[in-house]
Scaffold this active site. Structure first.
Site, PDB file in Angstrom:
ATOM      1  N   CYS A 143       0.849  -1.189   0.000  1.00 10.36           N
ATOM      2  CA  CYS A 143       0.000   0.000   0.000  1.00 10.36           C
ATOM      3  C   CYS A 143       0.889   1.245   0.000  1.00 10.36           C
ATOM      4  O   CYS A 143       1.750   1.404   0.875  1.00 10.36           O
ATOM      5  CB  CYS A 143      -0.896  -0.009   1.234  1.00 10.36           C
ATOM      6  SG  CYS A 143      -1.754   1.550   1.545  1.00 10.36           S
ATOM      7  N   GLU A 144       0.690   2.113  -0.960  1.00 14.46           N
ATOM      8  CA  GLU A 144       1.540   3.295  -1.049  1.00 14.46           C
ATOM      9  C   GLU A 144       1.194   4.354  -0.005  1.00 14.46           C
ATOM     10  O   GLU A 144       1.945   5.310   0.178  1.00 14.46           O
ATOM     11  CB  GLU A 144       1.461   3.912  -2.449  1.00 14.46           C
ATOM     12  CG  GLU A 144       0.133   4.533  -2.812  1.00 14.46           C
ATOM     13  CD  GLU A 144       0.153   5.146  -4.199  1.00 14.46           C
ATOM     14  OE1 GLU A 144      -0.545   6.152  -4.398  1.00 14.46           O
ATOM     15  OE2 GLU A 144       0.861   4.636  -5.090  1.00 14.46           O
ATOM     16  N   HIS A 145       0.082   4.185   0.681  1.00 20.77           N
ATOM     17  CA  HIS A 145      -0.316   5.163   1.693  1.00 20.77           C
ATOM     18  C   HIS A 145       0.273   4.852   3.064  1.00 20.77           C
ATOM     19  O   HIS A 145       0.580   5.762   3.835  1.00 20.77           O
ATOM     20  CB  HIS A 145      -1.846   5.218   1.801  1.00 20.77           C
ATOM     21  CG  HIS A 145      -2.509   5.606   0.524  1.00 20.77           C
ATOM     22  ND1 HIS A 145      -3.706   5.060   0.107  1.00 20.77           N
ATOM     23  CD2 HIS A 145      -2.143   6.480  -0.448  1.00 20.77           C
ATOM     24  CE1 HIS A 145      -4.054   5.587  -1.056  1.00 20.77           C
ATOM     25  NE2 HIS A 145      -3.115   6.444  -1.410  1.00 20.77           N
ATOM     26  N   HIS A 146       0.422   3.543   3.388  1.00 22.94           N
ATOM     27  CA  HIS A 146       0.886   3.161   4.717  1.00 22.94           C
ATOM     28  C   HIS A 146       2.106   2.244   4.696  1.00 22.94           C
ATOM     29  O   HIS A 146       2.631   1.884   5.758  1.00 22.94           O
ATOM     30  CB  HIS A 146      -0.249   2.461   5.484  1.00 22.94           C
ATOM     31  CG  HIS A 146      -1.489   3.277   5.604  1.00 22.94           C
ATOM     32  ND1 HIS A 146      -2.561   3.127   4.752  1.00 22.94           N
ATOM     33  CD2 HIS A 146      -1.824   4.270   6.472  1.00 22.94           C
ATOM     34  CE1 HIS A 146      -3.512   3.980   5.086  1.00 22.94           C
ATOM     35  NE2 HIS A 146      -3.093   4.691   6.114  1.00 22.94           N
TER      36      HIS A 146
ATOM     37  N   GLN B  71      -4.933  -0.481  -5.253  1.00 22.02           N
ATOM     38  CA  GLN B  71      -5.501  -1.620  -5.983  1.00 22.02           C
ATOM     39  C   GLN B  71      -6.187  -1.194  -7.270  1.00 22.02           C
ATOM     40  O   GLN B  71      -6.148  -1.899  -8.278  1.00 22.02           O
ATOM     41  CB  GLN B  71      -6.478  -2.379  -5.072  1.00 22.02           C
ATOM     42  CG  GLN B  71      -7.011  -3.667  -5.700  1.00 22.02           C
ATOM     43  CD  GLN B  71      -7.832  -4.477  -4.712  1.00 22.02           C
ATOM     44  OE1 GLN B  71      -7.558  -4.475  -3.515  1.00 22.02           O
ATOM     45  NE2 GLN B  71      -8.831  -5.180  -5.210  1.00 22.02           N
TER      46      GLN B  71
ATOM     47  N   HIS C 230      -6.228  -5.755   2.547  1.00 28.58           N
ATOM     48  CA  HIS C 230      -5.328  -4.636   2.807  1.00 28.58           C
ATOM     49  C   HIS C 230      -5.005  -4.596   4.294  1.00 28.58           C
ATOM     50  O   HIS C 230      -5.900  -4.416   5.127  1.00 28.58           O
ATOM     51  CB  HIS C 230      -5.992  -3.311   2.382  1.00 28.58           C
ATOM     52  CG  HIS C 230      -6.192  -3.188   0.897  1.00 28.58           C
ATOM     53  ND1 HIS C 230      -5.610  -2.181   0.168  1.00 28.58           N
ATOM     54  CD2 HIS C 230      -6.895  -3.944   0.024  1.00 28.58           C
ATOM     55  CE1 HIS C 230      -5.949  -2.316  -1.111  1.00 28.58           C
ATOM     56  NE2 HIS C 230      -6.734  -3.376  -1.217  1.00 28.58           N
TER      57      HIS C 230
ATOM     58  N   CYS D 189      -3.666  -2.360   5.896  1.00 31.71           N
ATOM     59  CA  CYS D 189      -3.960  -1.047   6.480  1.00 31.71           C
ATOM     60  C   CYS D 189      -5.394  -0.983   7.010  1.00 31.71           C
ATOM     61  O   CYS D 189      -5.721  -0.105   7.819  1.00 31.71           O
ATOM     62  CB  CYS D 189      -3.722   0.064   5.459  1.00 31.71           C
ATOM     63  SG  CYS D 189      -4.638  -0.123   3.916  1.00 31.71           S
TER      64      CYS D 189
END
Length: 257
Positions: A148-151, A189, A217, A219
């Site tokens: 996940c590029e956010h977390h 995704q 996910h 996250c």
């Protein structure tokens, strides 16, 4: 679709007007063009599908952003960053159990994102074949691991791919390789699903492509709402998979059978 090359491959022989983009089963990285010189619109890039394909076309020319040499050069700075993280968490990077952790974490992160070192054109070479087959081809339950590029925590699940050939087929293992290249990057995704579908579209110019991803996910599982059994399902349908409900329904039924 604009008349432009999707990828460069200077060492390949120049294609004839009716040869398409495959020479002896080898993909030359060019979009097939008619004899008149005007780019033909691929069957799966019409109407609404055209916008989906165009939205990620530039990624073909920007794929390999990291080399093996880059990994070696950046490893010390990555390890130093993990040392800083450990200190920020209140840990002692010098205690026995953590002495090699920064280097282990740095090399692990490089492996998790090894898709940045690979290009689709390298995977597809020698794997596209002329074949008079026009029935649906499906490879389902392809294992997928991403980040996940956010977390910066894992995403994992399964990918289902189907396409309707247009006089060309792709080696089945290459579908899994395409998934591996795009999933081994920092991702969301939704984008991952589109990138896989567009890569197949540009390589084969099929009548249609469908991609469905079911993923967990971390996250959402380990933090935030902490919903242990939640799954995210995304799909991209191009060509007849998007325009023809019967074709789409057949694909969705077969991947669930």
């Amino acid at each position: 679709m604009e008349d432009k090359q999707v990828m460069e491959h200077s060492k390949e022989p120049k294609e004839s007007a009716d040869s398409g983009a495959v020479l002896n089963g080898r993909f030359d990285g060019k979009v097939k063009r008619p004899a008149g010189g005007t780019a033909s619109q691929p069957p799966c890039a019409e109407s609404g599908s055209q916008r989906v394909v165009a939205s990620v076309m530039d990624s073909w020319r920007e794929e390999r952003t990291r080399s093996v040499e880059d990994n070696e050069m950046s490893l010390p700075s990555l390890a130093a960053a993990y040392t800083t993280i450990l200190r920020g968490l209140g840990e002692d990077p010098q205690r026995q159990g953590l002495l090699k952790t920064p280097w282990r974490a740095a090399t692990a992160m490089q492996f998790f994102t090894k898709g940045y070192q690979e290009k689709i054109i390298d995977v597809l070479n020698d794997a596209i074949f002329d074949e008079d087959h026009d029935e649906m081809v499906i490879v389902k339950d392809i294992d997928m691991f991403s980040m996940c590029e956010h977390h910066l925590v894992p995403i994992f699940g399964r990918v289902h791919i189907g396409y309707l050939p247009n006089k060309r087929v792709l080696g089945l293992s290459k579908l899994a390789r395409i998934v591996e290249i795009y999933s081994r990057r920092l991702q969301v995704q939704e984008r991952l699903t589109k990138q896989i579908a567009v890569a197949i579209t540009e390589a084969l110019q099929p009548t249609g492509v469908g991609v469905v991803i079911e993923a967990t996910h971390m996250c959402m599982v380990m933090r935030g709402v902490q919903k242990m059994n939640s799954k995210t399902v995304t799909s991209t349908m191009l060509g007849v998979f998007r325009e023809d409900p019967k074709t789409r329904d057949e694909f969705l039924m077969l991947i669930r059978s």
